[in-house]
Each structure stands twice: as structure tokens, then as C-alpha cells.
Design an enzyme around this catalytic site. Structure first.
Site, PDB file in Angstrom:
ATOM      1  N   LYS A 274       1.566 -10.727  27.018  1.00 58.86           N
ATOM      2  CA  LYS A 274       1.096 -10.890  26.020  1.00 58.86           C
ATOM      3  C   LYS A 274      -0.402 -10.362  25.914  1.00 58.86           C
ATOM      4  O   LYS A 274      -0.991 -10.392  26.886  1.00 58.86           O
ATOM      5  CB  LYS A 274       1.546 -12.360  25.480  1.00 58.86           C
ATOM      6  CG  LYS A 274       2.615 -12.930  25.131  1.00 58.86           C
ATOM      7  CD  LYS A 274       2.764 -13.451  23.897  1.00 58.86           C
ATOM      8  CE  LYS A 274       4.265 -14.079  23.556  1.00 58.86           C
ATOM      9  NZ  LYS A 274       3.913 -15.540  23.589  1.00 58.86           N
TER      10      LYS A 274
ATOM     11  N   HIS B 155      -5.893 -11.864  23.906  1.00 58.84           N
ATOM     12  CA  HIS B 155      -6.586 -11.856  22.384  1.00 58.84           C
ATOM     13  C   HIS B 155      -8.082 -12.215  22.697  1.00 58.84           C
ATOM     14  O   HIS B 155      -8.429 -12.764  23.557  1.00 58.84           O
ATOM     15  CB  HIS B 155      -5.813 -12.060  21.739  1.00 58.84           C
ATOM     16  CG  HIS B 155      -5.391 -13.743  21.523  1.00 58.84           C
ATOM     17  ND1 HIS B 155      -6.346 -14.637  21.464  1.00 58.84           N
ATOM     18  CD2 HIS B 155      -4.006 -14.223  21.853  1.00 58.84           C
ATOM     19  CE1 HIS B 155      -5.653 -15.670  21.876  1.00 58.84           C
ATOM     20  NE2 HIS B 155      -4.334 -15.739  21.833  1.00 58.84           N
TER      21      HIS B 155
ATOM     22  N   HIS C 199      -8.828 -15.666  23.939  1.00 57.53           N
ATOM     23  CA  HIS C 199      -8.992 -15.782  25.209  1.00 57.53           C
ATOM     24  C   HIS C 199     -10.273 -15.288  25.964  1.00 57.53           C
ATOM     25  O   HIS C 199     -10.844 -15.962  26.815  1.00 57.53           O
ATOM     26  CB  HIS C 199      -7.823 -15.034  26.150  1.00 57.53           C
ATOM     27  CG  HIS C 199      -6.550 -15.261  25.910  1.00 57.53           C
ATOM     28  ND1 HIS C 199      -5.474 -14.476  25.282  1.00 57.53           N
ATOM     29  CD2 HIS C 199      -5.891 -16.575  26.037  1.00 57.53           C
ATOM     30  CE1 HIS C 199      -4.279 -15.342  25.126  1.00 57.53           C
ATOM     31  NE2 HIS C 199      -4.489 -16.437  25.666  1.00 57.53           N
TER      32      HIS C 199
HETATM   33  N1  ARG Z   1      -1.703 -19.738  27.624  1.00 59.53           N
HETATM   34  C1  ARG Z   1      -2.210 -20.648  26.669  1.00 59.53           C
HETATM   35  C2  ARG Z   1      -2.303 -19.621  25.180  1.00 59.53           C
HETATM   36  O1  ARG Z   1      -2.645 -18.584  25.262  1.00 59.53           O
HETATM   37  C3  ARG Z   1      -3.600 -21.230  26.577  1.00 59.53           C
HETATM   38  C4  ARG Z   1      -3.467 -22.326  27.741  1.00 59.53           C
HETATM   39  C5  ARG Z   1      -4.354 -23.375  27.453  1.00 59.53           C
HETATM   40  N2  ARG Z   1      -4.420 -24.321  28.649  1.00 59.53           N
HETATM   41  C6  ARG Z   1      -3.648 -25.460  28.645  1.00 59.53           C
HETATM   42  N3  ARG Z   1      -3.878 -26.195  29.976  1.00 59.53           N
HETATM   43  N4  ARG Z   1      -2.772 -25.600  27.854  1.00 59.53           N
HETATM   44  O2  ARG Z   1      -2.232 -20.111  24.193  1.00 59.53           O
END
Ligand code: ARG
Length: 454
Positions: A139, A142, A145
Site C-alpha cells: 500500500k 503515505h 507514515h
Molecule cells: N500499519 C499501520 C497503518 O499504516 C500502522 C501501525 C501502527 N502501529 C501499531 N502497532 N499498530 O495504519
């Protein structure tokens, strides 16, 4: 350069204990109130000053009077302002009263930087885990991130600077039905492992989009995607191996982009580490402690807060984002025995982290309050200028190109930049500084002209 909230984060992390200016306030207060310096340290917190050039340290009076029985509040107000403490004021904010000490911001920052360097004699390093960046495989990476990457890196550096033990984790999202779609897309577009080596991030994204488009026309595709994912979730050795290879390519590609940003991680973790077959014991504990309640449709939910329930286990027994996070937190505590674990993740996951903490608390894990969600606002209107690219790598490339163009156009440029590396550093610095300049928790509008105002 830092926004007030970044500064606040800095000060809170440093805990101000080694900061001379705060010590000065603490000493004066100790003399007038006889409250121990340690107690005072924990009471004083950083507020939001009205003026930009100031730092405000606040002392809540209600606690002083009711819990600590201090009656001579007026004495505190007699502390004399000087070149460091600009003013001492009694402030009323509805039912709360506080004494507010205003300090010159630049003096304070200089002091923090110069004097927080050397830990106290009895300083015991803390174990700090910072989880940041955490994009999803296949994905777009963005801007949320990117903000997480910048802030998380900053928070880690800060903790390292004050000699804490820091573990930086990047937790990649690589689990869920969407990965069944990727597998369907890979097959349909005839990609093999070798072809993935060159540009894995974009190819995987292409497969995901392709399979989703197919699913719009043919409902059968959703079933195929689900079946592909079930194979992974149930631990089919071949499928898992294939998936791990894909993840490795993705990771290597990400590492290259992080290198450009000067960002590193100690560990790459994956949501797939906490799949159904891996976290049985965690789920059992939740069941034994009656945290999970089975619903008529088979899914298992937990209560959080007074009137909210969240799903933890799906009706087919498979895991969710939340259940994987519960297992990941327990696993990390075993590995790192952390004093604090920071999750640097956007505001919109507030409810998720609230649920995570409350479930861990219900599991009687005394460390559940060591989890901190460092949240931040959304960047609106972020897309590349050309409006096409959605990947970090492309945004950074575009920034570099624009920097070079600006320099050529600028009447003050004497020698146009021909060194690719320098333009890259300039472009990236623009992106990072633009972000750190913003108020952390507010949404902000992405504006290329502002970003490029180097
Ligand atoms: N991968 C998730 C996203 O892009 C964020 C992860 C954040 N960290 C966690 N431990 N939930 O939305």
C-alpha cells in the site's frame, strides 16, 4: 526550528531533571514550600505559553493545597523574576489554578542542549521502545507514515542522546485479507519472484489494485483472495515461505529510502508474526480472564470504557489488527522489559490505542500504562505536484528535482548545483523541517511552496 509541541516532547522526555533553569525554580520552591525536589519535579509540567518566544512551566496549585497541604502559596509568587525566569504569575483556568513561570525560550533551549548532556550521577538508563514509520506492505507509504518516521526518529535520537537504551521498531502491516488480493493479482499478472526483485513496492501495489478491480466485476475473486489468505493464516509452509521472500524484497527497498532520510531501525517486525497460530496463549489468557465475550455470530468482543465493545477475534477464529497488537505488546515487553513504549501513529488511531491499553490493563499487566501513543495530525492535500505518485520515494525524488529547478531559476545562485547527493539532502531537509515546524497534533495543509522555502 522545532514547533512548540516538538519542544514539549523534548522537554518531557528529558524530564527536565538536568535542566539548570528548572532546578533553579525547584530550589526556590523547595525553600518556600519544603516540598521535596523530587515531588516538585513530577508536579511541574510544560504548558502552552501565550507568546511564541517563551517557555512556560506550570505548577498546579490545587494539588499543592489539597494533597500536600501547602498554605503559603503567596510566598511562591514572591520568587523574583530575573534574566532566566521572566515572570511568575497566578493563573486561573476554570476550577484549576496554577503558578506559571515564564522562561525565555532561547535561553531555555540552549540550556537544555548544553546541560542535559551529562546524565546525573545516579542516572539509570531507561529501556525505551519506539515504534514508528510502520507502513503497510503493498500500500502507498503515505504522508502519515512519513510524519511518523520523522517524529519517531526524533524521539529515538533524543532518548539516545540522554543515554537511554533505545530499540527502534518498524512494524510492517503485512496481514489480512488484502494480502490474499495481492496473491491473486500476482498470479493474474504473471509475476514471479524474480520480477519482484526490481521494484517490489510498486509491483505489489499494482497487483493489489489489479485484483481489487477484478473483484468489482467478479465476486468470485473475493472468495479466491480469502482462500489465499486462509492458507497463509493457517500456516501453509510453502505459502509462508513465498510471502516471506516478498516481504524481504519490500524491506530491502524500504531500507534504501530510509537511508536517504537518515533513518534506521533496530528491528523490522511484521503483523504476520502474530497470526492465529502464533498467539493462541494470549487469546487463551483473555478468555480465561473473561475479557472476551462470544457473540451469536461467533466473533469475540471485549468491553473498553463504559459502553463500547471492540472485536478482538473474528468469527472464523482469525486475528485482527487489535489482537495482533495485543500479542505484539506482550512479546515486546518480554524481549525489552521497557520502561516506556512509544507508538508514533496518527490521531485517527486514538481509539485503537485506547482499546489496546485497556485490554492489556484488564489482563492485569502492570506495565500497560507504559504504552504511550504519540499522536499527530493529518497532512491534507498531500500528493505529488504532478498528482500521480503516492510513494515516498517519488515524493522525495520530486522534491529533489524541484530544488534543482529553483536553484537554476534563482538570481542569487552563483554556481548551479550539479551534485545529485547535495540536491537530495536539500530536498529531504526541506520535507523534514517543514514537518517539524508544524504543531504536532494539528492537521495541516501540504503546500509545496512552503516546503521548498529553504
Ligand atoms: N500499519 C499501520 C497503518 O499504516 C500502522 C501501525 C501502527 N502501529 C501499531 N502497532 N499498530 O495504519
Amino acid at each position: 526550528m522545532l514547533s512548540h509541541e516538538c519542544m514539549q516532547l523534548t522537554i518531557q522526555s528529558l524530564n527536565c531533571q538536568t535542566c539548570v533553569k528548572q532546578r533553579k525554580i525547584v530550589d526556590s520552591l523547595h525553600k518556600t514550600t519544603k516540598i521535596t525536589p523530587v515531588q516538585l519535579q513530577t508536579l511541574i509540567h510544560v504548558g502552552n505559553p501565550k507568546e511564541k518566544g517563551k517557555i512556560e512551566l506550570n505548577l498546579p496549585l490545587n494539588i499543592l493545597e489539597t494533597s500536600l497541604g501547602i498554605t503559603n502559596v503567596n510566598e511562591i509568587l514572591k520568587i523574583h523574576p530575573d534574566d532566566i525566569i521572566k515572570s511568575v504569575q497566578l493563573v486561573r483556568d476554570r476550577a484549576n489554578r496554577k503558578i506559571s513561570f515564564e522562561i525565555d525560550r532561547s535561553i531555555f533551549i540552549k540550556d537544555v542542549i548544553e546541560n542535559c548532556y551529562y546524565p546525573e550521577v545516579n542516572f539509570k538508563p531507561k529501556n525505551i521502545v519506539v515504534e514508528y514509520s510502520s507502513p503497510n506492505v503493498a500500500k502507498p507509504f503515505h504522508f502519515g507514515h512519513l510524519r511518523s518516521t520523522i517524529l519517531g526518529n526524533f524521539l529515538s535520537n533524543l532518548n539516545l542522546f540522554i543515554k537511554n537504551n533505545v530499540t527502534r521498531i518498524n512494524y510492517l502491516g503485512d496481514w489480512g485479507t488484502q494480502f490474499g488480493f495481492i496473491k491473486v493479482g500476482l498470479k493474474d499478472l504473471n509475476y514471479n519472484l524474480d520480477s519482484l526483485k526490481t521494484d517490489p513496492i510498486k509491483i505489489l501495489y499494482q497487483c493489489y489494485v489489479h485484483a481489487n478491480k477484478m473483484a468489482e466485476k467478479d465476486p468470485e475473486i473475493l472468495e479466491r483472495a480469502k482462500a489465499e489468505f486462509v492458507k497463509l493464516e493457517q500456516g501453509s509452509a510453502n505459502d509462508l515461505k513465498h510471502w516471506q521472500q516478498i516481504l524481504n524484497f519490500t524491506k530491502n527497498e524500504l531500507v534504501k529510502t530510509y537511508e536517504r532520510l537518515g533513518v534506521t531501525f533496530d528491528e523490522y517486525n511484521y503483523e504476520s508474526m502474530y497470526s492465529q497460530k502464533d498467539i493462541g496463549d494470549v487469546i487463551d489468557t483473555m478468555r480465561k480472564k473473561h475479557i472476551l465475550k462470544k457473540q451469536p455470530d461467533g466473533k469475540e468482543v471485549a468491553e473498553v470504557g463504559t459502553d463500547k465493545t471492540v472485536t478482538v477475534i473474528k468469527s472464523d477464529g482469525s486475528t485482527l489488527y487489535l489482537s495482533r497488537d495485543i500479542a505484539a505488546a506482550i512479546d515486546r515487553f518480554k524481549k525489552y522489559n521497557f520502561d516506556k513504549m512509544y507508538y508514533v501513529v496518527a490521531n485517527d488511531q486514538n481509539d485503537h490505542f485506547y482499546a489496546l491499553r485497556s485490554i492489556l490493563h484488564k489482563m492485569d499487566l502492570p506495565w500497560s500504562d507504559r504504552l504511550v501513543h504519540v499522536k499527530f495530525g493529518r497532512i491534507k492535500g498531500m500528493s505529488s505536484r504532478k498528482g500521480t505518485s503516492v510513494f515516498l520515494q517519488d515524493i522525495l525524488d520530486e522534491c529533489k528535482e524541484l530544488i534543482v529547478k529553483r536553484q537554476i531559476e534563482s538570481p542569487t545562485t552563483k554556481v548551479p548545483i550539479s551534485n545529485d547527493h547535495i540536491s537530495d539532502i536539500l530536498g529531504i531537509s526541506c520535507v523534514i523541517i517543514n514537518d517539524l515546524k508544524q504543531r504536532r497534533q494539528r492537521d495541516y495543509e501540504f503546500d509545496w511552496d512552503k516546503v521548498l522555502q529553504y
